[in-house]
Design an enzyme around this catalytic site. Structure first.
Site, short mmCIF file in Angstrom:
data_model
loop_
_atom_site.label_atom_id
_atom_site.label_comp_id
_atom_site.label_asym_id
_atom_site.label_seq_id
_atom_site.Cartn_x
_atom_site.Cartn_y
_atom_site.Cartn_z
CE1 TYR A 143 23.52 -36.41 -58.98
CE2 TYR A 143 24.15 -36.43 -61.38
CZ TYR A 143 24.28 -36.66 -59.97
OH TYR A 143 25.37 -37.37 -59.81
CE LYS A 194 22.80 -48.90 -50.77
NZ LYS A 194 23.07 -50.18 -50.04
CG ASP A 227 26.16 -51.67 -51.69
OD1 ASP A 227 24.77 -51.88 -52.34
OD2 ASP A 227 25.47 -51.52 -49.93
CG ASP A 251 27.71 -38.72 -62.04
OD1 ASP A 251 28.38 -39.27 -63.16
OD2 ASP A 251 27.64 -37.73 -61.56
CG ASP A 255 32.91 -41.24 -63.97
OD1 ASP A 255 32.40 -41.37 -65.31
OD2 ASP A 255 33.52 -39.98 -63.76
#
Ligand code: NAD
Length: 370
Positions: A143, A194, A227, A251, A255
């Protein structure tokens, strides 16, 4: 009794003032009961600050926040300010606060109260008793990484670029927060990246492992690809205690984890900065939900996310674990007694207003504290 702690309340917009009104009552309860005392200040942020000062965060407010032991924010934003330019939107006030306070670790608990098990979309046995903490890196990663932008190539094709970048100190400081949290909870950390396809993930894994081996060998550490973690969170979330991950994965995973517990009105959060020489960290506590303009001003909002944010503040800024446990149990008690604000209303329960929910939490505190 603990000495005065400087606490800045920034109610903001929409339902923010209604929810923080109940937090103020809880803070006063702790003061009255001589558990801990607060020097409460209150100021404007977001749309309310825009209306009063023409900016979403006044310099004086920022100064007060920087000097406070902890900041508690309600919510910012609303339709009244939607058409303003991006640089002065209410949300900029919150973003500036996070940036200036250098809050790099975002703590998002996902806790399922037994009384609300039915509100989850998952089976009761999967979520009952759930208590996990996601620690998301908040100031680095894709970001913020450079280069970034959208460019037009010589052949007319357009290309969008963002850069995932982490340095070893950035990884180390957030991992340290996760290990220290785990030591106060279930003593397990799962580090998520990852590393199979990203070099920044390889570095993340190596640095977390290095810190663990050097400073926190007592904590059980595992590593997981992001994942797989997303899948495991909905398959068997109770396998986790603390998850630590980067900005982007955090993020999404926070959620997803939040929704395991059902309602936006129940979710607290904390954002922490670096510890100073005395061990004190800059800290901002806020409910995950927004300003809910659709119900603002109607005494309908669920104040429990704000009260649970206050409980996190007691625990993490002031080391008042007992006070935090007491407040958490008071919330659990009112839910077990069948009280519900409209957002979490279920058949056979009693619907109450924001202020009546606050009354009930205070009454439960009285009862539990004896
Ligand atoms: P929202 O979280 O404000 O509301 C989403 C839905 O959930 C609404 O139907 C609302 O009534 C309900 N809801 C949320 N919190 C509740 C509570 N405590 N009790 C009962 N019901 C609750 O999200 P939105 O509608 O997407 O955004 C509204 C405004 O809030 C926008 O201006 C947005 O930019 C802002 N926002 C601010 C923050 C923040 O301050 N951290 C976060 C998200 C959104």
């Amino acid at each position: 009794m603990a000495s005065n702690r400087k606490l800045l309340l920034l109610p903001g917009d929409g339902i923010g003032p209604e929810c923080l009104g109940q937090v103020r009552r809880a803070a006063e309860w702790f003061d009255r009961r001589r558990v801990t005392s607060f020097e409460l200040e209150e100021d404007l942020v977001g749309g309310a600050a825009l209306d009063a000062h023409g900016v979403p965060l006044a310099e004086a407010t920022l100064e007060t926040a920087m000097a406070a032991d902890a900041v508690l924010l309600g919510a910012v934003g609303g339709p009244k300010w939607d058409d303003l330019p991006f640089e002065i939107k209410p949300e900029r006030g919150l973003l500036r606060l996070r940036k200036e306070m250098e809050l790099f670790a975002n703590l998002r608990p996902a806790l399922c109260f037994d009384a609300l098990v039915a509100a989850s979309t998952l089976k009761p046995e999967v979520v009952s008793g759930l208590d996990i903490m996601i620690v998301r890196e908040l100031t680095g990663g894709v970001y913020f990484g450079e280069p970034r932008g959208i460019e037009t190539l010589p052949d007319g094709t357009r290309r969008g670029v963002n850069t995932q970048v982490y340095t070893s100190p950035e990884i180390e400081r957030v991992a340290r927060v996760a290990f220290e949290l785990a030591q106060r909870r279930g003593n397990k950390v799962c580090s998520v990246e990852k590393a199979n396809v990203m070099e920044s993930g390889v570095l993340w894994r190596e640095e977390v492992q290095k810190l663990h081996d050097a400073a926190y060998p007592d904590v059980a550490l595992s590593h997981m690809y992001a994942d797989n973690c997303a899948m495991q969170l909905v398959r068997a979330p109770k396998q986790f205690d603390v998850i630590v991950t980067d900005n982007l994965f955090g993020d999404m995973l926070s959620d997803a984890a939040a929704m395991l517990t059902g309602s936006l009105g129940m979710l607290p959060s904390a954002s922490l900065g670096a510890a100073d020489a005395t061990g004190r960290r800059k800290a901002l506590y806020e409910p995950v939900h927004g300003s809910a303009p659709d119900i603002a001003g109607g005494d309908k909002a669920n104040p429990l996310a704000s009260l649970l944010s206050f409980s996190m503040m007691l625990r993490y800024s002031f080391d008042e674990g007992e006070g935090a446990d007491l407040l958490d149990r008071a919330v659990e008690t009112v839910l077990n007694d069948g009280l519900r604000t409209a957002d979490i209303m279920q058949d056979g329960m009693t619907e109450v207003s924001t202020s009546a929910m606050g009354d009930a939490v205070l009454a439960a505190l009285d009862k539990l504290a004896g």
